[in-house]
Design an enzyme around this catalytic site. Structure first.
Site, PDB file in Angstrom:
ATOM      1  N   ASN A  10       0.876  -1.179   0.000  1.00  0.00           N
ATOM      2  CA  ASN A  10       0.000   0.000   0.000  1.00  0.00           C
ATOM      3  C   ASN A  10       0.910   1.226   0.000  1.00  0.00           C
ATOM      4  O   ASN A  10       1.486   1.573   1.023  1.00  0.00           O
ATOM      5  CB  ASN A  10      -0.903  -0.015   1.241  1.00  0.00           C
ATOM      6  N   LYS A  12       0.022   4.200  -0.320  1.00  0.00           N
ATOM      7  CA  LYS A  12      -0.661   5.405   0.212  1.00  0.00           C
ATOM      8  C   LYS A  12      -0.415   6.571  -0.761  1.00  0.00           C
ATOM      9  O   LYS A  12      -0.342   6.327  -1.973  1.00  0.00           O
ATOM     10  CB  LYS A  12      -0.190   5.677   1.644  1.00  0.00           C
ATOM     11  N   HIS A  91      -9.584   1.243   4.906  1.00  0.00           N
ATOM     12  CA  HIS A  91      -8.318   1.486   5.615  1.00  0.00           C
ATOM     13  C   HIS A  91      -8.567   2.477   6.749  1.00  0.00           C
ATOM     14  O   HIS A  91      -9.357   3.414   6.602  1.00  0.00           O
ATOM     15  CB  HIS A  91      -7.265   2.028   4.633  1.00  0.00           C
ATOM     16  N   GLU A  93      -6.949   4.906   7.780  1.00  0.00           N
ATOM     17  CA  GLU A  93      -6.716   6.316   7.441  1.00  0.00           C
ATOM     18  C   GLU A  93      -7.938   6.911   6.759  1.00  0.00           C
ATOM     19  O   GLU A  93      -8.270   8.077   6.979  1.00  0.00           O
ATOM     20  CB  GLU A  93      -5.452   6.439   6.566  1.00  0.00           C
ATOM     21  N   GLU A 162      -5.190  -4.592  10.742  1.00  0.00           N
ATOM     22  CA  GLU A 162      -4.193  -3.535  10.884  1.00  0.00           C
ATOM     23  C   GLU A 162      -4.467  -2.758  12.175  1.00  0.00           C
ATOM     24  O   GLU A 162      -5.280  -1.826  12.176  1.00  0.00           O
ATOM     25  CB  GLU A 162      -4.260  -2.568   9.696  1.00  0.00           C
ATOM     26  N   GLY A 168       2.603   2.630  10.774  1.00  0.00           N
ATOM     27  CA  GLY A 168       3.541   3.738  10.598  1.00  0.00           C
ATOM     28  C   GLY A 168       4.282   4.118  11.864  1.00  0.00           C
ATOM     29  O   GLY A 168       4.936   5.158  11.921  1.00  0.00           O
ATOM     30  N   SER A 207       3.606  -1.789  10.392  1.00  0.00           N
ATOM     31  CA  SER A 207       5.062  -1.805  10.590  1.00  0.00           C
ATOM     32  C   SER A 207       5.713  -3.133  10.206  1.00  0.00           C
ATOM     33  O   SER A 207       6.682  -3.561  10.841  1.00  0.00           O
ATOM     34  CB  SER A 207       5.411  -1.410  12.036  1.00  0.00           C
TER      35      SER A 207
HETATM   36  P1  13P Z   1       3.094   0.647   7.705  1.00  0.00           P
HETATM   37  O1  13P Z   1       3.617  -0.623   7.124  1.00  0.00           O
HETATM   38  O2  13P Z   1       3.813   1.868   7.202  1.00  0.00           O
HETATM   39  O3  13P Z   1       2.958   0.605   9.186  1.00  0.00           O
HETATM   40  O4  13P Z   1       1.596   0.816   7.122  1.00  0.00           O
HETATM   41  C1  13P Z   1       0.703  -0.225   7.247  1.00  0.00           C
HETATM   42  C2  13P Z   1      -0.505   0.107   6.460  1.00  0.00           C
HETATM   43  O5  13P Z   1      -1.268   0.981   6.807  1.00  0.00           O
HETATM   44  C3  13P Z   1      -0.737  -0.676   5.240  1.00  0.00           C
HETATM   45  O6  13P Z   1      -2.030  -0.476   4.742  1.00  0.00           O
END
Ligand code: 13P
Length: 250
Positions: A10, A12, A91, A93, A162, A168, A207
């Site tokens: 992903n 983003k 997601h 976010e 997640e 992150g 992560s």
């Molecule tokens: P990270 O791997 O940067 O923690 O992000 C995970 C994520 O949100 C994947 O959709």
């Protein structure tokens, strides 16, 4: 039951045409027979990938509508035409920053399946919810919102756990924590469709990197990963894809 592993990137709101080239170059020589690999770039980059590749493409969200006066939105049909076969839905976010509700996530997932995209449903609890021991309650609510009234969609879905506190932050869930939660998710999914629950791929996200992925992939109910930050580094993402093939379990 053997579930084929899936490793999804992903990106983003990151990446570039140059990263499309670099990622394609990194993945092309890999023996990816035992793993499905998926890259979800920003939608504007989908068309930049060559049709000759050994991995699939996905989008990061979609509209619940199929067409019309929805400025800025992208329909499943448009995403399919651009080369996507998967789409991330719900997601954290987007739930937080774009105010996507459980009901909207359910509608988007149904739209994706109807159009022929494979949805990756993201679920996960916040740090506060974990500290209040509400993890299972939150996950059950997020799953029920999608599958309780449309259980037939489970067989066509991928589910990604997640935990928000691990996204992150550099603080991944431990393999044991992740396995415990994945086992709960699979058990909960069995209420909707026992057979589909055995076959559904459960990805862990939060992560994941080249160092911690192998131990996660050893867990019985972890079928792959949804990778954020580390998926922007082609060599590291390639290592994660290879790790899951090496750690094959039955
Ligand atoms: P990270 O791997 O940067 O923690 O992000 C995970 C994520 O949100 C994947 O959709």
């Amino acid at each position: 039951m053997q579930r084929k592993a899936l490793i999804a990137a992903n990106w983003k709101m990151n990446g570039s045409a140059a990263l499309v080239t670099d990622m394609t170059t990194a993945l092309t020589p890999l023996p990816l027979d035992n793993v499905d690999v998926l890259v979800c770039p920003p939608a504007t980059l989908l068309n930049r990938f060559s049709a000759e590749r050994n991995f699939a493409l996905g989008a990061q969200t979609l509209s619940q509508e199929s067409r019309g006066a929805f400025t800025g939105e992208l329909s499943a049909e448009l995403l399919l035409e651009a080369g996507a076969t998967y789409v991330i839905v719900g997601h954290s976010e987007r739930r937080t920053l774009n105010f996507e509700t459980d009901a909207l996530v359910a509608a988007k997932l149904a739209t994706a399946v109807t159009a022929g995209l494979i949805p990756i449903l993201c679920i996960g609890e916040s740090l506060a919810e974990r500290q209040q021991e509400k993890t299972q309650q939150v996950l059950a609510r997020q799953l029920d919102a999608v599958y309780a009234s449309q259980p037939e969609l489970l067989a066509k879905s991928v589910v990604a756990y997640e935990p928000i506190w691990a996204i992150g932050t550099g603080e991944s869930a431990t393999p044991e924590q992740a396995q415990q939660t994945h086992a709960f998710i699979r058990q909960h999914l069995a209420q909707y469709d026992a057979q589909a629950a055995v076959g559904v791929k459960l990805l862990y996200g939060g992560s994941v990197n080249a160092d911690n992925c192998a131990a996660l992939f050893q867990q019985a109910d972890i079928d792959g990963a949804l990778v954020g930050g580390a998926s922007l580094k082609p060599a590291e993402f390639a290592q994660i894809c290879l790790a899951v093939t090496k750690g094959a379990k039955d």
